[in-house]
Each structure stands twice: as structure tokens, then as C-alpha cells.
Design a protein around this motif. Structure first.
Motif, PDB file in Angstrom:
ATOM      1  N   ASP A  21       0.846  -1.188   0.000  1.00 46.22           N
ATOM      2  CA  ASP A  21       0.000   0.000   0.000  1.00 46.22           C
ATOM      3  C   ASP A  21       0.884   1.240   0.000  1.00 46.22           C
ATOM      4  OD1 ASP A  21      -2.293   1.701   0.197  1.00 46.22           O
ATOM      5  OD2 ASP A  21      -3.320   0.120   1.298  1.00 46.22           O
ATOM      6  N   LYS A  26      -2.082   3.011   6.004  1.00 44.57           N
ATOM      7  CA  LYS A  26      -3.043   2.357   5.119  1.00 44.57           C
ATOM      8  C   LYS A  26      -2.837   0.847   5.118  1.00 44.57           C
ATOM      9  CE  LYS A  26      -3.948   6.201   2.007  1.00 44.57           C
ATOM     10  NZ  LYS A  26      -3.875   6.698   0.613  1.00 44.57           N
ATOM     11  N   ALA A  27      -1.590   0.432   5.163  1.00 42.54           N
ATOM     12  CA  ALA A  27      -1.290  -1.002   5.186  1.00 42.54           C
ATOM     13  C   ALA A  27      -1.805  -1.634   6.480  1.00 42.54           C
ATOM     14  CB  ALA A  27       0.213  -1.230   5.050  1.00 42.54           C
ATOM     15  N   LYS A  30      -5.585  -1.923   6.317  1.00 46.32           N
ATOM     16  CA  LYS A  30      -5.958  -3.021   5.415  1.00 46.32           C
ATOM     17  C   LYS A  30      -5.750  -4.367   6.107  1.00 46.32           C
ATOM     18  CE  LYS A  30      -5.194  -2.505   1.086  1.00 46.32           C
ATOM     19  NZ  LYS A  30      -4.590  -2.339  -0.237  1.00 46.32           N
TER      20      LYS A  30
END
Length: 70
Positions: A21, A26-27, A30
Motif C-alpha cells: 500500500d 493504510k497497510a 488493510k
């Protein structure tokens, strides 16, 4: 894009996942969503950004994610 490795508590053994990502945040988000979908979020509720290990893609690297042993 960046590549991250996350080690987490699995159903019976430890698990690892690779997340690709734009940012570490964000990773992580997710990864948490995936853990929630798999019913593992409660076992991993203490995950933080420090748990996301960025994988350097500009140098040679070998990671064994699971060697098949208990």
C-alpha cells in the motif's frame, strides 16, 4: 507503493501477511480489516504501526514466511 510484513496471532499458530500500500497506516488498516474478516482481530487488537515491518525492495532479501513446522 510500499511493501510491508506483518506477523500476527493466527487461529492456532502465528501468521504472517504481506501488505502492499501507499503508507504504513493504510497497510495497517488493510491488515486489520483482513484480520477482522478472518475472525482474528480480537487476538490481534494491540497491533500498532511499529508492528508493520517495511520491506526494502531496492536490495536483495529473502524472508521465509512459514517453514511448515509447528
Amino acid at each position: 507503493m510500499n511493501v510491508y510484513l506483518l506477523e500476527f496471532n493466527g487461529h492456532y499458530l502465528g501468521g504472517e501477511m504481506i501488505v502492499i500500500d501507499e503508507t504504513k497506516r493504510k497497510a495497517l488498516n488493510k491488515a486489520k480489516k483482513e484480520l477482522e474478516d478472518r475472525g482474528l482481530l480480537n487476538k490481534n487488537k494491540d497491533l500498532t504501526l511499529q508492528d508493520m515491518q517495511e520491506i526494502q525492495t531496492d536490495k536483495r532479501l529473502l524472508l521465509v514466511l512459514n517453514d511448515g513446522d509447528y
